[in-house]
Motif scaffolding. Structure first.
Motif, PDB file in Angstrom:
ATOM      1  N   UNK A  58       6.061  49.406  27.442  1.00 44.51           N
ATOM      2  CA  UNK A  58       7.254  48.781  26.857  1.00 44.51           C
ATOM      3  C   UNK A  58       8.563  49.280  27.477  1.00 44.51           C
ATOM      4  N   UNK A  59       8.664  50.559  27.889  1.00 40.75           N
ATOM      5  CA  UNK A  59       9.902  50.980  28.567  1.00 40.75           C
ATOM      6  C   UNK A  59      10.232  50.154  29.820  1.00 40.75           C
ATOM      7  N   UNK A  60       9.211  49.551  30.467  1.00 42.91           N
ATOM      8  CA  UNK A  60       9.470  48.690  31.625  1.00 42.91           C
ATOM      9  C   UNK A  60      10.266  47.458  31.199  1.00 42.91           C
ATOM     10  N   UNK A  61       9.835  46.821  30.120  1.00 45.82           N
ATOM     11  CA  UNK A  61      10.546  45.641  29.602  1.00 45.82           C
ATOM     12  C   UNK A  61      11.918  46.039  29.062  1.00 45.82           C
ATOM     13  N   UNK A  62      11.963  47.154  28.321  1.00 46.46           N
ATOM     14  CA  UNK A  62      13.245  47.618  27.783  1.00 46.46           C
ATOM     15  C   UNK A  62      14.223  47.952  28.905  1.00 46.46           C
ATOM     16  N   UNK A  63      13.713  48.519  29.984  1.00 51.37           N
ATOM     17  CA  UNK A  63      14.562  48.837  31.129  1.00 51.37           C
ATOM     18  C   UNK A  63      15.123  47.573  31.761  1.00 51.37           C
ATOM     19  N   UNK A  64      14.307  46.501  31.807  1.00 49.16           N
ATOM     20  CA  UNK A  64      14.780  45.227  32.357  1.00 49.16           C
ATOM     21  C   UNK A  64      15.940  44.681  31.541  1.00 49.16           C
ATOM     22  N   UNK A  65      15.826  44.784  30.216  1.00 49.77           N
ATOM     23  CA  UNK A  65      16.907  44.333  29.335  1.00 49.77           C
ATOM     24  C   UNK A  65      18.152  45.194  29.524  1.00 49.77           C
ATOM     25  N   UNK A  66      17.934  46.495  29.621  1.00 48.22           N
ATOM     26  CA  UNK A  66      19.043  47.432  29.802  1.00 48.22           C
ATOM     27  C   UNK A  66      19.776  47.157  31.121  1.00 48.22           C
ATOM     28  N   UNK A  67      19.020  46.870  32.168  1.00 44.99           N
ATOM     29  CA  UNK A  67      19.619  46.577  33.476  1.00 44.99           C
ATOM     30  C   UNK A  67      20.488  45.326  33.394  1.00 44.99           C
ATOM     31  N   UNK A  68      19.999  44.295  32.668  1.00 47.18           N
ATOM     32  CA  UNK A  68      20.759  43.060  32.535  1.00 47.18           C
ATOM     33  C   UNK A  68      22.118  43.296  31.897  1.00 47.18           C
ATOM     34  N   UNK A  69      22.152  44.075  30.808  1.00 43.96           N
ATOM     35  CA  UNK A  69      23.429  44.376  30.159  1.00 43.96           C
ATOM     36  C   UNK A  69      24.323  45.229  31.037  1.00 43.96           C
ATOM     37  N   UNK A  70      23.739  46.217  31.700  1.00 45.86           N
ATOM     38  CA  UNK A  70      24.532  47.113  32.543  1.00 45.86           C
ATOM     39  C   UNK A  70      25.108  46.384  33.761  1.00 45.86           C
ATOM     40  N   UNK A  71      24.344  45.452  34.333  1.00 39.76           N
ATOM     41  CA  UNK A  71      24.834  44.676  35.481  1.00 39.76           C
ATOM     42  C   UNK A  71      26.067  43.859  35.106  1.00 39.76           C
ATOM     43  N   UNK A  72      26.050  43.301  33.901  1.00 42.01           N
ATOM     44  CA  UNK A  72      27.204  42.501  33.501  1.00 42.01           C
ATOM     45  C   UNK A  72      28.414  43.388  33.223  1.00 42.01           C
ATOM     46  N   UNK A  73      28.199  44.539  32.616  1.00 45.20           N
ATOM     47  CA  UNK A  73      29.295  45.489  32.426  1.00 45.20           C
ATOM     48  C   UNK A  73      29.868  45.921  33.771  1.00 45.20           C
ATOM     49  N   UNK A  74      28.979  46.160  34.721  1.00 43.33           N
ATOM     50  CA  UNK A  74      29.391  46.581  36.060  1.00 43.33           C
ATOM     51  C   UNK A  74      30.265  45.521  36.723  1.00 43.33           C
ATOM     52  N   UNK A  75      29.838  44.253  36.664  1.00 45.10           N
ATOM     53  CA  UNK A  75      30.566  43.172  37.313  1.00 45.10           C
ATOM     54  C   UNK A  75      31.884  42.872  36.601  1.00 45.10           C
ATOM     55  N   UNK A  76      31.858  42.854  35.275  1.00 44.25           N
ATOM     56  CA  UNK A  76      33.016  42.410  34.502  1.00 44.25           C
ATOM     57  C   UNK A  76      34.112  43.456  34.423  1.00 44.25           C
ATOM     58  N   UNK A  77      33.717  44.691  34.146  1.00 45.39           N
ATOM     59  CA  UNK A  77      34.708  45.754  33.936  1.00 45.39           C
ATOM     60  C   UNK A  77      34.857  46.661  35.145  1.00 45.39           C
ATOM     61  N   UNK A  78      34.181  46.309  36.250  1.00 45.78           N
ATOM     62  CA  UNK A  78      34.194  47.152  37.448  1.00 45.78           C
ATOM     63  C   UNK A  78      33.807  48.585  37.101  1.00 45.78           C
ATOM     64  N   UNK A  79      32.824  48.701  36.235  1.00 43.02           N
ATOM     65  CA  UNK A  79      32.351  49.994  35.744  1.00 43.02           C
ATOM     66  C   UNK A  79      31.210  50.494  36.618  1.00 43.02           C
ATOM     67  N   UNK A  80      31.100  51.804  36.761  1.00 37.17           N
ATOM     68  CA  UNK A  80      29.962  52.380  37.460  1.00 37.17           C
ATOM     69  C   UNK A  80      28.669  51.967  36.756  1.00 37.17           C
TER      70      UNK A  80
END
Length: 522
Positions: free
Chosen positions: A132-154
């Motif tokens: 399950x951490x594999x699926x949870x990591x996929x979800x986490x990556x999706x949210x983090x990618x959008x934060x990265x693109x939108x807010x220019x966040x690390x």
């Protein structure tokens, strides 16, 4: 930005308050596991939908639609027919009834109690805790990618910010905290997708104009995908071609069938008081999932029109700019951040954060209960403080495992990682889950072997045969010097589920017929 910070603060405060309500009403293991079993149908339906639909669906599969076009809409059909109608009407009521009869609060406990097998319970719980951490990591990556693109966040900072917020309200509120926040976040997600589809069509000249433009882009299909059978962004791939098999067997069937055996969704059936309220919840969940997936996949495909008109590229090419290659995970974040004004992008960001957090909370809750309750617990009657303490300790373990996996996974991974988890659940659990509900002749031995065969065949094909997934793990290349031991044959591009699920079903039936049935069929 100042307005966004204020709105974000309000959003976090509401989430924190709902998590606090969950904490105040979590007094026993039943409260922590199944939210007391008395949740309102609207809350249950929206929580089910919000847990089902995550950044994995919006960012990962929406981005895949940017690569593979509107053929992804078959997944919307599968989600509605299988993930909602069959799940609620056919599986949901029987699951709720069996769960009450066995006093089972988790999916592993339900299977273990029905088949009178501690091994089945602990194997399924261990599998959930590991995979399950594999699926949870996929979800986490999706949210983090959008934060990265939108807010220019690390990217790593975004990953930690998102995951720590989710950890807080799951840690204290249990499933009550999860369903309360999920219902709120699901409502926000619905509003976000409504605005997204409206503004997308306005941006591209209207519904008919936008789709006509997409249909006229067939000549822009990349040569590599055209060679694999892709015919256009608004049409199906050539029947039985390599591209067709990936879209249908991996993206559509892998998730569309696998949803029936998702423990974080199955436990939702046990949170309402009656079958009648489950029917009412079906309406809310069905409309929600139809809208969420239909919009995500349509917008993903239409992003090609936007990129072509503004930069003379397509989604695949645009997602490769400044990176190591085409990346489906970047398509939706790039489209939203480039096509819309900042204030609207910030609202979309809140919706995607809600999508990530609602699914992550359910996933972390299942990891928590699998470790503490099913691997280390004894009975459903244990309402001691020790049970809740173990559950929260298990949550920390699952959280850390998820963050580690999210940091080591490569790009272009969200849709594939999601389909792996869904497919593995279907191969390992769907036959014996269905057998527990409808086949009194099923045996403990048959269920055990079916679960093991489904697990090992799917895992073996994922690691050594199916090239798209085995290339990610690298084990086949390390051992055999190539990504697939099947070479370039059909098995190298046919999803493992197509082989593993039938094998699991056949083993379940044959071994059950030739072994001792359960002493008291439930």
């Amino acid at each position: 930005m100042s307005i966004f910070i204020v709105v974000l603060a309000i959003y976090i405060l509401i989430t924190a308050f709902l998590g606090y309500l969950g904490y105040k009403h979590t007094k026993s293991s039943k409260d922590y596991m199944v939210a007391g079993g008395d949740i309102h149908p609207y809350v249950m339906g929206m929580a089910y939908g919000a847990t089902f639909i995550s950044t994995s669906a919006i960012v990962g599969f929406g981005g895949a639609a940017g690569f593979y076009g509107l053929s992804m809409l078959w997944l919307t059909f599968a989600n509605i027919f299988v993930g909602i109608f069959l799940a609620f009407v056919v599986f949901g009521k029987k699951t709720r009834s069996l769960g009450q009869k066995l006093r089972a609060y988790t999916f592993p406990h339900l299977l273990g109690a029905h088949y009178q097998s501690t091994f089945i319970r602990k194997w399924s719980a261990a599998l959930m805790s590991i995979v399950l951490p594999l699926y949870a990591a996929a979800v986490m990556i999706g949210g983090a990618r959008f934060l990265e693109q939108t807010l220019q966040m690390n990217y790593n900072t975004a990953l930690w910010v998102l995951s720590l917020i989710v950890l807080a309200y799951v840690f204290f509120g249990g499933l009550r905290g999860v369903v309360y926040t999920d219902a709120f976040q699901g409502t926000l997600m619905f509003v976000m997708t409504f605005l997204l589809i409206c503004f997308t069509y306005m941006k591209l000249g209207g519904i008919s104009v936008a789709h006509a433009k997409l249909n006229a882009m067939n000549s822009l299909v990349p040569a590599a995908l055209a060679k694999q059978g892709m015919t256009g962004f608004a049409s199906m791939p050539t029947f039985l071609s390599q591209n067709w098999w990936f879209v249908i067997s991996t993206l559509v069937l892998g998730v569309g069938i696998g949803v029936l055996a998702q423990p974080q969704l199955i436990v939702r059936y046990m949170t309402v008081k009656s079958g009648k309220e489950l029917n009412r919840a079906l309406v809310f969940g069905g409309v929600f999932i139809l809208f969420m997936t239909g919009v995500a996949f349509t917008v993903g495909a239409l992003s090609n029109v936007y990129f072509h008109e503004t930069s003379n590229t397509i989604a695949m090419t645009a997602s490769a700019i400044g990176g190591t290659g085409p990346n489906t995970d970047k398509v939706i974040p790039m489209f939203l951040s480039q096509a819309f004004p900042a204030w609207l992008v910030y609202f979309f960001l809140l919706g995607l954060l809600a999508a990530a957090m609602s699914t992550l909370s359910g996933q972390l809750h299942i990891i928590s209960t699998s470790i503490s309750y099913d691997l280390l617990g004894k009975t459903s009657k244990d309402d001691s403080s020790k049970t809740l303490l173990l559950a929260r300790a298990g949550l920390i373990v699952g959280f850390l495992a998820t963050v580690v996996v999210a940091n080591v996974l490569p790009g272009n991974i969200i849709a594939v990682a999601t389909s792996i988890f869904f497919g593995l659940c279907a191969a390992a659990f769907l036959p014996i889950y269905a057998g527990a509900l409808w086949w009194p002749r099923a045996s403990k031995t048959g269920a055990t072997w079916s679960m093991l065969v489904g697990t090992f065949i799917y895992s073996f094909m994922c690691l050594f045969v199916y090239a798209k997934e085995s290339a990610i793990f690298g084990l086949a290349n390390a051992v055999f010097g190539k990504n697939s031991i099947a070479g370039t044959g059909p098995l190298s591009y046919v999803d493992p589920l197509i082989v593993a699920l039938p094998a699991s079903i056949i083993v379940f039936i044959i071994v059950s017929l030739f072994s001792k049935p359960l002493t008291s069929a439930t």
